[in-house]
Each structure stands twice: as C-alpha cells, then as structure tokens.
Design an enzyme around this catalytic site. Structure first.
Site, PDB file in Angstrom:
ATOM      1  N   THR A   1     -23.349  -5.415 -19.344  1.00  0.00           N
ATOM      2  CA  THR A   1     -23.045  -4.001 -19.088  1.00  0.00           C
ATOM      3  C   THR A   1     -23.065  -3.183 -20.367  1.00  0.00           C
ATOM      4  OG1 THR A   1     -20.676  -4.516 -19.158  1.00  0.00           O
ATOM      5  CG2 THR A   1     -21.737  -4.443 -17.005  1.00  0.00           C
TER       6      THR A   1
ATOM      7  N   HIS B   1      -1.474   3.204  -7.451  1.00  0.00           N
ATOM      8  CA  HIS B   1      -2.786   3.806  -7.729  1.00  0.00           C
ATOM      9  C   HIS B   1      -2.623   5.249  -8.202  1.00  0.00           C
ATOM     10  CE1 HIS B   1      -4.619   0.258  -6.078  1.00  0.00           C
ATOM     11  NE2 HIS B   1      -4.095   0.460  -4.890  1.00  0.00           N
TER      12      HIS B   1
ATOM     13  N   LYS C   1       0.825  -1.203   0.000  1.00  0.00           N
ATOM     14  CA  LYS C   1       0.000   0.000   0.000  1.00  0.00           C
ATOM     15  C   LYS C   1       0.864   1.259   0.000  1.00  0.00           C
ATOM     16  CE  LYS C   1      -3.864  -0.186  -0.117  1.00  0.00           C
ATOM     17  NZ  LYS C   1      -4.775  -0.322  -1.280  1.00  0.00           N
TER      18      LYS C   1
ATOM     19  N   ASP D   1     -12.466   2.920  -7.509  1.00  0.00           N
ATOM     20  CA  ASP D   1     -11.840   3.883  -8.417  1.00  0.00           C
ATOM     21  C   ASP D   1     -12.354   5.289  -8.147  1.00  0.00           C
ATOM     22  OD1 ASP D   1      -9.831   2.838 -10.016  1.00  0.00           O
ATOM     23  OD2 ASP D   1     -11.226   1.886 -11.382  1.00  0.00           O
TER      24      ASP D   1
ATOM     25  N   ARG E   1      -2.478  -9.955 -18.355  1.00  0.00           N
ATOM     26  CA  ARG E   1      -3.049 -10.433 -17.107  1.00  0.00           C
ATOM     27  C   ARG E   1      -2.006 -10.263 -16.002  1.00  0.00           C
ATOM     28  NH1 ARG E   1      -7.190 -13.721 -15.285  1.00  0.00           N
ATOM     29  NH2 ARG E   1      -6.736 -15.139 -13.564  1.00  0.00           N
ATOM     30  N   ARG E   2      -2.419  -9.745 -14.854  1.00  0.00           N
ATOM     31  CA  ARG E   2      -1.484  -9.519 -13.759  1.00  0.00           C
ATOM     32  C   ARG E   2      -0.795 -10.822 -13.357  1.00  0.00           C
ATOM     33  NH1 ARG E   2      -4.579  -5.792  -9.260  1.00  0.00           N
ATOM     34  NH2 ARG E   2      -5.539  -4.301 -10.707  1.00  0.00           N
TER      35      ARG E   2
ATOM     36  N   LEU F   1      -9.455  -4.581   1.203  1.00  0.00           N
ATOM     37  CA  LEU F   1     -10.311  -5.697   1.616  1.00  0.00           C
ATOM     38  C   LEU F   1      -9.556  -7.001   1.885  1.00  0.00           C
ATOM     39  CD1 LEU F   1     -13.316  -5.086  -0.792  1.00  0.00           C
ATOM     40  CD2 LEU F   1     -13.485  -5.214   1.705  1.00  0.00           C
TER      41      LEU F   1
ATOM     42  N   GLY G   1     -14.246 -12.285 -13.553  1.00  0.00           N
ATOM     43  CA  GLY G   1     -12.878 -11.977 -13.163  1.00  0.00           C
ATOM     44  C   GLY G   1     -12.528 -12.532 -11.806  1.00  0.00           C
ATOM     45  N   ARG G   2     -11.313 -12.263 -11.361  1.00  0.00           N
ATOM     46  CA  ARG G   2     -10.874 -12.764 -10.062  1.00  0.00           C
ATOM     47  C   ARG G   2     -11.744 -12.212  -8.935  1.00  0.00           C
ATOM     48  NH1 ARG G   2      -4.829 -11.396 -12.026  1.00  0.00           N
ATOM     49  NH2 ARG G   2      -3.911 -13.471 -12.174  1.00  0.00           N
TER      50      ARG G   2
END
Length: 355
Positions: free
Chosen positions: A217, A94, A76, A266, A128-129, A305, A192-193
């Site tokens: 969406t 971020h 973080k 976001d 992809r991460r 989280l 997604g994850r």
C-alpha cells in the site's frame, strides 16, 4: 460490594451478538462481580443461561435506572434516549475518528457526566486490542463478497453457524472448478485479524487471493489492484490514509474490479481508504451497485458483519474480554487497559472542544 456490570439489550434488530457469554458470566460471578443481564428477544444466548450462571435479570432497556456506579456493557450504538448519559459505558462508540455523529455522541456524555470506555481503544501495552471481532468480520465479509461474485448470495441476510458458511464456501469451490472464468481477489491488510479471516474464507471458496500489507500500500500498484475482481479492505488505522480506490478509478477502462467489501467501514472519516460510496449497506440490501460501467461496480459495507455468526463470534470475543472485566474498579477503571480507553475518551472530548 463488588463491581456492578450491566449487560444491555442491543437496540439494533440485526444485532444478535453478546459481549459476554453465559459461561464467562459464571466465571465473573464466582469471582465477586455483580452482573445484571437484560432480557433480549434477539440475543443468541437465552436469558435463562445467564440466570443459571448467577446473573440477575432485568427488562430490556432498563439500564438508565441502574445505580450510578454501574458499568453498562454492550456492543453497538446506544438508543437515542436518554439523551444525557450518566453511567460508564463499555462498547464500540465509533466517535473518535471523525465519523458522522461522533461529536453528537460525546456531547451526550458531557451532558450527563458519564464516561465512554470504548472497546476499540481498550488496548494492551503493544497497542493491540484486548478483544476483537476482526477475524469474524473479515470471514463474514469475504464470504458475502465471494457468494455475490458467483451469483449465489441470497437476501435478506440471516445469521448462520460457521459450519453453514463453510458449506456454502465449499459449494463455491466445487462450482468454480468447472467454471471457465477465474475469480481473483485482493485483501488489503491481509496480516491483521480481519485480513486473516477474509483470506481464509476466500481461499476456502476457491478464489485466488492476493495478500497486501504495508509495503504494497505504501507503493500502490493501482493497475494491479483494478485487475482483481474483488477488493477486501481490512485496513485498521486511526490516522488519515491515502485512498486505495477513488471514484475516478471506477471510470478506468482497464478496470476488472467489480466488488468492494469494505470490512473497515470508516465511512465519512478522514481514515476512509475507499471513499467511493456514501452510505452503509444493510442486511436487506447487503450489496449495492454504485457504478454502472462495464463491469458494474458494487459495494458491500455492513458494520456488524460478525453478527452473521453470532454464536462463534460472541464466544471468542467474550473469552478474551471477561478477564479484563475483573480489573474494573468500583470507583472507576484502574487497570492500564481501561485507563488507556479513558484517556482516548478525554483526548477526544478535548479535540472536539468538550473537555
């Protein structure tokens, strides 16, 4: 000499995760990576476990004095001092999608000549991460939303093992079977994850769950969205999106929706799909009412989280990350995954007029 990686203490008091678990630190030291781990009063893994794994131990917050070639590894935000950042930092900055404070962080790197290898942009050839906390973020966020919707959320929040969270969700399922009112949720970004974790938590809690992806969406049925009790936003995007939910929707007389769990968080970015709140929530106040209609509308927006399950989330993340730390070069990152992260940093510098 081998690459030097310095695992820093996290300055946020609720952050108990670690990007590197002791068992994976041992694998790195065996392969010649020099590891320094800072002491930390809140990290889920004891410092002795890192020492046994072959890591050197340093005091909390001493990374600014590390040798210039050091990679400083964290998760973080960095503390405000020192202002000028001279090392290569690996963490979630971020700062690239127009988030508040993003330009200020980039200026700190230009002031010190350092570089940010943002973990969000450390991706493989399929974009992809290489490592992600997404599943755990979705699982924890949806668990909190389910508990809140059923009137069983205790605050302030504390970290728990997954077995304890599972037991709480099982209790919701049992109580829901005798309830006259059915709670229904919709998860956007369900494949997604994050979405996968959210769906598993909700279904374990006995909450009927609608799973939406890109087709739903792209042609949003807003009335159907508002007909659910819980909305979990698990969309991951680096481009501006049309809002799923607006403040005007909260005045819709047909609205049943009463809880938004914004896993993505976001806030302040043009990528924000749910611009209905103006600040993140906290472990002391994880859910905040933002509209007093009938029903009232509340938001759950915690940006760490996975730290609610620090042991499981850290071990899973570390298992994916550590092999890629072997590809860091002493003169700078050379592997494609890290080159992509550096490219994202340089593009962001140029976009903000700092490159």
């Amino acid at each position: 000499m081998g690459v030097l990686v310095w695992v820093r203490h996290e300055s946020r008091v609720t952050e108990r995760r670690a990007p590197l678990a002791p068992e994976h630190a041992r694998e790195l030291t065996r392969r010649g990576v020099r590891l320094v781990v800072e002491e930390s009063p809140q990290r889920i893994f004891p410092i002795d476990a890192y020492a046994v794994a072959g890591c050197a131990v340093a005091g909390a917050g001493t990374w600014p004095s590390a040798p210039p070639e050091t990679y400083v590894l964290g998760l973080k935000e960095l503390p405000p001092q020192p202002y000028a950042l001279s090392h290569r930092h690996i963490y979630f900055g971020h700062a690239y999608r127009g988030q508040p404070g993003g330009a200020a962080l980039l200026r700190r790197f230009t002031a010190g000549g350092g570089e940010l290898l943002d973990l969000e942009y450390a991706v493989d050839s399929a974009d992809r991460r290489i490592a992600a906390f997404g599943y755990w973020a979705g699982y924890a966020g949806a668990s909190l939303a389910a508990l809140y919707a059923r009137g069983r959320l205790d605050t302030p929040l504390t970290h728990r093992a997954k077995s304890a969270w599972d037991a709480a969700l099982d209790g919701l399922r049992a109580s829901g079977q005798s309830s006259r009112r059915t709670v229904e949720a919709v998860v956007v970004g369900a494949k997604g994850r994050c979405g996968t974790g959210a769906c598993e938590a909700l279904e374990r809690a006995g909450i009927r769950t609608t799973r939406w992806g890109t087709p739903e969406t792209a042609h949003l049925d807003r009335r159907l969205l508002l007909a659910h009790d819980i909305l979990v936003n698990a969309i991951g995007t680096s481009a501006p999106v049309h809002p799923l939910l607006t403040k005007d929707d909260l005045d819709d007389p047909a609205r049943r929706l009463g809880v938004l769990c914004d896993v993505t968080c976001d806030l302040g970015s043009p990528c924000n799909a749910v611009p209905v709140y103006d600040r993140l929530t906290t472990w002391q106040e994880p859910v905040r009412r933002v509209h007093d209609g009938d029903p009232a509308f509340a938001v759950l927006a915690l940006d760490n989280l996975p730290s609610l399950l620090p042991m499981e989330s850290s071990r899973a993340y570390s298992a994916d990350l550590w092999p890629h730390l072997l590809t860091l070069g002493t003169d700078g990152p050379v592997a494609p995954v890290w080159a992509r992260s550096i490219d994202a940093f340089r593009v962001s510098l140029a976009r903000t007029g700092l490159g």
